[in-house]
Design an enzyme around this catalytic site. Structure first.
Site, PDB file in Angstrom:
ATOM      1  N   PHE A   1     114.382  83.386  49.637  1.00 28.98           N
ATOM      2  CA  PHE A   1     113.350  84.168  48.971  1.00 28.98           C
ATOM      3  C   PHE A   1     112.745  85.174  49.947  1.00 28.98           C
ATOM      4  O   PHE A   1     112.514  86.313  49.595  1.00 28.98           O
ATOM      5  CB  PHE A   1     112.275  83.235  48.403  1.00 28.98           C
ATOM      6  CG  PHE A   1     111.381  83.890  47.407  1.00 28.98           C
ATOM      7  CD1 PHE A   1     111.798  84.082  46.100  1.00 28.98           C
ATOM      8  CD2 PHE A   1     110.119  84.327  47.764  1.00 28.98           C
ATOM      9  CE1 PHE A   1     110.975  84.711  45.168  1.00 28.98           C
ATOM     10  CE2 PHE A   1     109.288  84.948  46.859  1.00 28.98           C
ATOM     11  CZ  PHE A   1     109.717  85.133  45.554  1.00 28.98           C
TER      12      PHE A   1
ATOM     13  N   GLU B   1     115.359  74.892  43.276  1.00 25.63           N
ATOM     14  CA  GLU B   1     116.787  74.709  43.029  1.00 25.63           C
ATOM     15  C   GLU B   1     117.510  73.966  44.148  1.00 25.63           C
ATOM     16  O   GLU B   1     118.647  73.544  43.987  1.00 25.63           O
ATOM     17  CB  GLU B   1     117.466  76.063  42.790  1.00 25.63           C
ATOM     18  CG  GLU B   1     117.088  76.732  41.491  1.00 25.63           C
ATOM     19  CD  GLU B   1     115.712  77.387  41.497  1.00 25.63           C
ATOM     20  OE1 GLU B   1     115.071  77.411  40.423  1.00 25.63           O
ATOM     21  OE2 GLU B   1     115.268  77.867  42.565  1.00 25.63           O
TER      22      GLU B   1
ATOM     23  N   VAL C   1     107.932  78.426  51.240  1.00 28.23           N
ATOM     24  CA  VAL C   1     107.015  78.559  50.117  1.00 28.23           C
ATOM     25  C   VAL C   1     105.664  78.928  50.706  1.00 28.23           C
ATOM     26  O   VAL C   1     105.081  78.161  51.482  1.00 28.23           O
ATOM     27  CB  VAL C   1     106.919  77.236  49.309  1.00 28.23           C
ATOM     28  CG1 VAL C   1     106.016  77.429  48.100  1.00 28.23           C
ATOM     29  CG2 VAL C   1     108.298  76.751  48.897  1.00 28.23           C
ATOM     30  N   ILE C   2     105.178  80.119  50.360  1.00 34.96           N
ATOM     31  CA  ILE C   2     103.897  80.612  50.870  1.00 34.96           C
ATOM     32  C   ILE C   2     102.873  80.566  49.742  1.00 34.96           C
ATOM     33  O   ILE C   2     103.131  81.044  48.640  1.00 34.96           O
ATOM     34  CB  ILE C   2     104.026  82.043  51.428  1.00 34.96           C
ATOM     35  CG1 ILE C   2     105.025  82.061  52.600  1.00 34.96           C
ATOM     36  CG2 ILE C   2     102.661  82.580  51.858  1.00 34.96           C
ATOM     37  CD1 ILE C   2     105.299  83.448  53.164  1.00 34.96           C
TER      38      ILE C   2
ATOM     39  N   GLU D   1      98.135  83.053  44.844  1.00 40.51           N
ATOM     40  CA  GLU D   1      96.848  82.969  44.158  1.00 40.51           C
ATOM     41  C   GLU D   1      96.847  81.986  42.993  1.00 40.51           C
ATOM     42  O   GLU D   1      95.805  81.757  42.385  1.00 40.51           O
ATOM     43  CB  GLU D   1      96.453  84.356  43.650  1.00 40.51           C
ATOM     44  CG  GLU D   1      96.249  85.352  44.781  1.00 40.51           C
ATOM     45  CD  GLU D   1      95.928  86.743  44.262  1.00 40.51           C
ATOM     46  OE1 GLU D   1      95.831  86.919  43.031  1.00 40.51           O
ATOM     47  OE2 GLU D   1      95.773  87.640  45.084  1.00 40.51           O
TER      48      GLU D   1
ATOM     49  N   HIS E   1     101.157  77.712  41.193  1.00 41.57           N
ATOM     50  CA  HIS E   1     102.615  77.657  41.340  1.00 41.57           C
ATOM     51  C   HIS E   1     103.033  77.107  42.705  1.00 41.57           C
ATOM     52  O   HIS E   1     104.012  76.375  42.802  1.00 41.57           O
ATOM     53  CB  HIS E   1     103.215  79.052  41.118  1.00 41.57           C
ATOM     54  CG  HIS E   1     104.696  79.079  41.106  1.00 41.57           C
ATOM     55  ND1 HIS E   1     105.448  78.481  40.109  1.00 41.57           N
ATOM     56  CD2 HIS E   1     105.586  79.641  41.951  1.00 41.57           C
ATOM     57  CE1 HIS E   1     106.723  78.663  40.351  1.00 41.57           C
ATOM     58  NE2 HIS E   1     106.849  79.365  41.467  1.00 41.57           N
TER      59      HIS E   1
ATOM     60  N   ASN F   1     114.758  67.935  55.646  1.00 46.63           N
ATOM     61  CA  ASN F   1     113.971  68.863  54.832  1.00 46.63           C
ATOM     62  C   ASN F   1     113.315  69.908  55.722  1.00 46.63           C
ATOM     63  O   ASN F   1     112.364  69.623  56.448  1.00 46.63           O
ATOM     64  CB  ASN F   1     112.909  68.103  54.033  1.00 46.63           C
ATOM     65  CG  ASN F   1     112.177  68.993  53.055  1.00 46.63           C
ATOM     66  OD1 ASN F   1     112.336  70.210  53.073  1.00 46.63           O
ATOM     67  ND2 ASN F   1     111.384  68.397  52.198  1.00 46.63           N
TER      68      ASN F   1
ATOM     69  N   ARG G   1     106.672  78.547  62.577  1.00 45.12           N
ATOM     70  CA  ARG G   1     107.469  77.348  62.311  1.00 45.12           C
ATOM     71  C   ARG G   1     108.965  77.651  62.267  1.00 45.12           C
ATOM     72  O   ARG G   1     109.778  76.770  62.539  1.00 45.12           O
ATOM     73  CB  ARG G   1     107.000  76.709  61.000  1.00 45.12           C
ATOM     74  CG  ARG G   1     105.687  75.978  61.181  1.00 45.12           C
ATOM     75  CD  ARG G   1     104.903  75.808  59.888  1.00 45.12           C
ATOM     76  NE  ARG G   1     103.655  75.093  60.148  1.00 45.12           N
ATOM     77  CZ  ARG G   1     102.575  75.631  60.712  1.00 45.12           C
ATOM     78  NH1 ARG G   1     102.581  76.891  61.102  1.00 45.12           N
ATOM     79  NH2 ARG G   1     101.488  74.904  60.920  1.00 45.12           N
TER      80      ARG G   1
END
Length: 140
Positions: free
Chosen positions: A11, A44, A67-68, A71, A74, A98, A112
């Site tokens: 992403f 996914e 994953v950030i 607002e 989600h 993971n 990270r």
């Protein structure tokens, strides 16, 4: 020599490149082979690992993604459900590391992901290899 599948949720390209670099380096340093598949997002990743596991081609799996927090709610769904799906697969006996980062902002993700900082891609690969060795030690 083990075969490791890296499943990346691509992403954020620049962040994923860093995670992937770390994971590949750790797997190669341990003397193993790897393949990479890309999925649209972190939700996914568990499904891709489950599909790959059915083939019995791979000995271990590395989950990568970022994953950030945004607002909306989600973030919580994606972070929690991707982790839950991966944990369920590990409870079924798959060796998975993971490396899906769940962070507040890009600066945290960069720290990270970079190999010269926290190297979470490399750590995830090492975790997958450690779990693979543990499984083999138990006769699996």
């Amino acid at each position: 020599m083990a075969r490791v599948l890296i499943v990346e949720a691509r992403f954020y390209d620049h962040l994923n490149d860093l995670l992937l670099e770390g994971a590949r380096a750790a797997i190669e340093a341990a003397g193993h082979q790897h393949e990479v598949v890309t999925v649209p997002g972190a939700l996914e990743v568990p499904a891709a690992i489950a599909l790959a596991a059915e083939t019995e081609w791979f000995d271990a799996y590395v989950a990568l993604g970022v994953v950030i927090r945004g607002e909306t709610y989600h973030f919580e769904i994606v972070a929690g459900e991707s982790a839950r799906g991966i944990m369920a697969l590990t409870m079924d006996g798959l060796a998975i590391g993971n490396g899906i980062l769940t962070v507040e902002n890009e600066a945290q993700a960069l720290a990270r992901a970079r190999r010269d900082e926290k190297d979470k891609g490399g750590e995830a690969a090492k975790a997958a290899l450690a779990m693979m060795a543990l499984k083999e030690g138990f006769g699996g």
